[in-house]
Scaffold this motif. Sequence first.
Motif, mmCIF file in Angstrom:
data_model
loop_
_atom_site.group_PDB
_atom_site.id
_atom_site.type_symbol
_atom_site.label_atom_id
_atom_site.label_comp_id
_atom_site.label_asym_id
_atom_site.label_seq_id
_atom_site.Cartn_x
_atom_site.Cartn_y
_atom_site.Cartn_z
ATOM 1 N N ASP A 1 36.770 73.020 63.812
ATOM 2 C CA ASP A 1 37.309 73.288 65.008
ATOM 3 C C ASP A 1 39.008 74.245 65.644
ATOM 4 O OD1 ASP A 1 36.021 71.466 66.377
ATOM 5 O OD2 ASP A 1 37.714 69.578 65.850
ATOM 6 N N LEU A 2 39.717 74.798 64.327
ATOM 7 C CA LEU A 2 40.603 75.823 64.503
ATOM 8 C C LEU A 2 39.094 76.635 64.283
ATOM 9 C CD1 LEU A 2 42.407 76.679 63.899
ATOM 10 C CD2 LEU A 2 42.610 76.206 60.859
ATOM 11 N N LEU A 3 38.644 77.113 63.080
ATOM 12 C CA LEU A 3 37.604 77.385 63.015
ATOM 13 C C LEU A 3 36.492 78.579 64.961
ATOM 14 C CD1 LEU A 3 36.144 80.132 61.250
ATOM 15 C CD2 LEU A 3 33.762 78.037 61.128
ATOM 16 N N GLN A 4 36.882 77.241 65.384
ATOM 17 C CA GLN A 4 35.838 77.464 66.732
ATOM 18 C C GLN A 4 37.544 78.322 68.182
ATOM 19 O OE1 GLN A 4 34.286 73.984 68.923
ATOM 20 N NE2 GLN A 4 33.057 75.451 70.497
ATOM 21 N N LEU A 5 38.121 77.610 67.602
ATOM 22 C CA LEU A 5 39.312 78.577 68.830
ATOM 23 C C LEU A 5 39.918 80.052 67.691
ATOM 24 C CD1 LEU A 5 42.385 77.675 70.183
ATOM 25 C CD2 LEU A 5 43.659 77.538 68.105
ATOM 26 N N LEU A 6 40.061 79.819 66.866
ATOM 27 C CA LEU A 6 39.570 81.229 66.497
ATOM 28 C C LEU A 6 39.193 82.103 66.698
ATOM 29 C CD1 LEU A 6 41.610 80.724 62.667
ATOM 30 C CD2 LEU A 6 42.686 81.077 64.271
ATOM 31 N N THR A 7 37.576 81.579 66.906
ATOM 32 C CA THR A 7 36.637 82.115 67.427
ATOM 33 C C THR A 7 36.877 82.604 68.988
ATOM 34 O OG1 THR A 7 34.969 81.168 65.581
ATOM 35 C CG2 THR A 7 34.339 83.029 67.250
ATOM 36 N N ASN B 1 45.884 91.054 68.172
ATOM 37 C CA ASN B 1 46.223 92.162 67.391
ATOM 38 C C ASN B 1 45.263 93.126 66.646
ATOM 39 O OD1 ASN B 1 48.920 92.041 68.506
ATOM 40 N ND2 ASN B 1 49.778 91.245 66.766
ATOM 41 N N ASP B 2 44.970 92.950 65.961
ATOM 42 C CA ASP B 2 43.365 93.672 64.961
ATOM 43 C C ASP B 2 43.041 92.809 65.376
ATOM 44 O OD1 ASP B 2 41.795 94.889 63.954
ATOM 45 O OD2 ASP B 2 42.686 95.596 62.158
ATOM 46 N N SER B 3 41.868 93.064 66.655
ATOM 47 C CA SER B 3 40.393 92.641 66.804
ATOM 48 C C SER B 3 39.435 92.379 65.773
ATOM 49 C CB SER B 3 40.491 92.144 68.559
ATOM 50 O OG SER B 3 40.069 93.427 68.902
ATOM 51 N N GLU B 4 39.314 93.819 65.655
ATOM 52 C CA GLU B 4 38.232 94.358 64.681
ATOM 53 C C GLU B 4 38.273 93.383 63.695
ATOM 54 O OE1 GLU B 4 35.206 95.875 65.576
ATOM 55 O OE2 GLU B 4 36.282 95.427 67.666
ATOM 56 N N ASP B 5 39.168 93.181 62.582
ATOM 57 C CA ASP B 5 39.593 93.073 61.497
ATOM 58 C C ASP B 5 38.721 91.659 61.415
ATOM 59 O OD1 ASP B 5 40.414 92.732 58.982
ATOM 60 O OD2 ASP B 5 41.918 91.598 59.403
ATOM 61 N N TYR B 6 39.941 90.523 61.916
ATOM 62 C CA TYR B 6 39.264 89.359 62.216
ATOM 63 C C TYR B 6 37.691 89.453 63.142
ATOM 64 C CZ TYR B 6 43.712 88.251 60.602
ATOM 65 O OH TYR B 6 44.713 87.551 60.000
ATOM 66 N N ARG B 7 37.269 89.795 63.784
ATOM 67 C CA ARG B 7 35.552 89.685 64.111
ATOM 68 C C ARG B 7 34.920 90.703 62.551
ATOM 69 N NH1 ARG B 7 33.962 91.862 70.056
ATOM 70 N NH2 ARG B 7 35.605 91.195 70.708
ATOM 71 N N LYS B 8 35.362 90.894 61.793
ATOM 72 C CA LYS B 8 34.532 91.019 60.608
ATOM 73 C C LYS B 8 34.627 89.478 59.435
ATOM 74 C CE LYS B 8 35.305 95.847 60.943
ATOM 75 N NZ LYS B 8 36.261 97.343 59.470
ATOM 76 N N LYS B 9 35.795 88.738 60.374
ATOM 77 C CA LYS B 9 36.076 87.950 59.505
ATOM 78 C C LYS B 9 35.047 86.655 59.651
ATOM 79 C CE LYS B 9 40.609 88.846 57.629
ATOM 80 N NZ LYS B 9 42.250 88.673 57.567
ATOM 81 N N LEU B 10 35.298 86.557 61.117
ATOM 82 C CA LEU B 10 34.616 85.019 61.542
ATOM 83 C C LEU B 10 33.352 85.259 62.065
ATOM 84 C CD1 LEU B 10 37.732 84.699 64.393
ATOM 85 C CD2 LEU B 10 37.356 82.747 62.042
ATOM 86 N N PHE B 11 32.705 86.685 62.721
ATOM 87 C CA PHE B 11 31.149 87.011 63.244
ATOM 88 C C PHE B 11 30.251 87.218 61.310
ATOM 89 C CE2 PHE B 11 33.247 87.986 67.348
ATOM 90 C CZ PHE B 11 33.624 86.199 67.590
ATOM 91 N N VAL B 12 30.374 86.114 60.801
ATOM 92 C CA VAL B 12 29.607 86.258 59.222
ATOM 93 C C VAL B 12 28.569 85.344 59.533
ATOM 94 C CG1 VAL B 12 31.476 88.137 58.592
ATOM 95 C CG2 VAL B 12 31.216 85.465 58.287
ATOM 96 N N ALA B 13 27.619 84.889 58.537
ATOM 97 C CA ALA B 13 26.770 83.785 58.222
ATOM 98 C C ALA B 13 27.136 82.552 58.190
ATOM 99 C CB ALA B 13 25.611 84.131 57.678
ATOM 100 N N ASN B 14 28.269 82.983 57.255
ATOM 101 C CA ASN B 14 29.435 81.300 56.840
ATOM 102 C C ASN B 14 30.811 81.816 57.119
ATOM 103 O OD1 ASN B 14 29.785 79.367 55.994
ATOM 104 N ND2 ASN B 14 29.619 79.498 53.720
ATOM 105 N N PRO B 15 30.677 81.923 58.326
ATOM 106 C CA PRO B 15 32.732 82.157 58.743
ATOM 107 C C PRO B 15 33.893 80.962 57.850
ATOM 108 C CG PRO B 15 31.627 81.250 60.401
ATOM 109 C CD PRO B 15 30.629 81.345 59.577
#
Length: 112
Positions: free
Chosen positions: A5-11, A86-100
């Motif tokens: 659920d936390l992962l979903q919130l951050l996503t 604030n840095d959406s690209e950094d977090y997109r790289k962390k969250l939008f991967v095969a096994n986030p």
Amino acid sequence: MREKDLLQLLTFIAEEDAQISTIVGFFINQLGYDVKSINQIVNHGVTMNIFQVIDNDQDFGNGIGIQSLSEIDWSTSNVKHEIHYNDSEDYRKKLFVANPKVPREFTCFIKG
């Protein structure tokens, strides 16, 4: 908060789908989390300079950051405030991967 659920919130936030009304409707009304838990996560993100809460009601195009989180109305009718990275690209790289995974800055909120 459960890890998935936390992962979903951050996503949600990374997808720019984090209007307060959406967060409340899903995480509080559907999943049963309390406002305090969600508020603590948002506060942590703002304090760590990871998030900003935008007031979409302003006349400045994309909105401006609010000065005090106490201004947030945690209800399904609040379409005025939205959470952004604030840095959406950094977090997109962390969250939008095969096994986030939940970024380490937020692992302290994983429970059960």
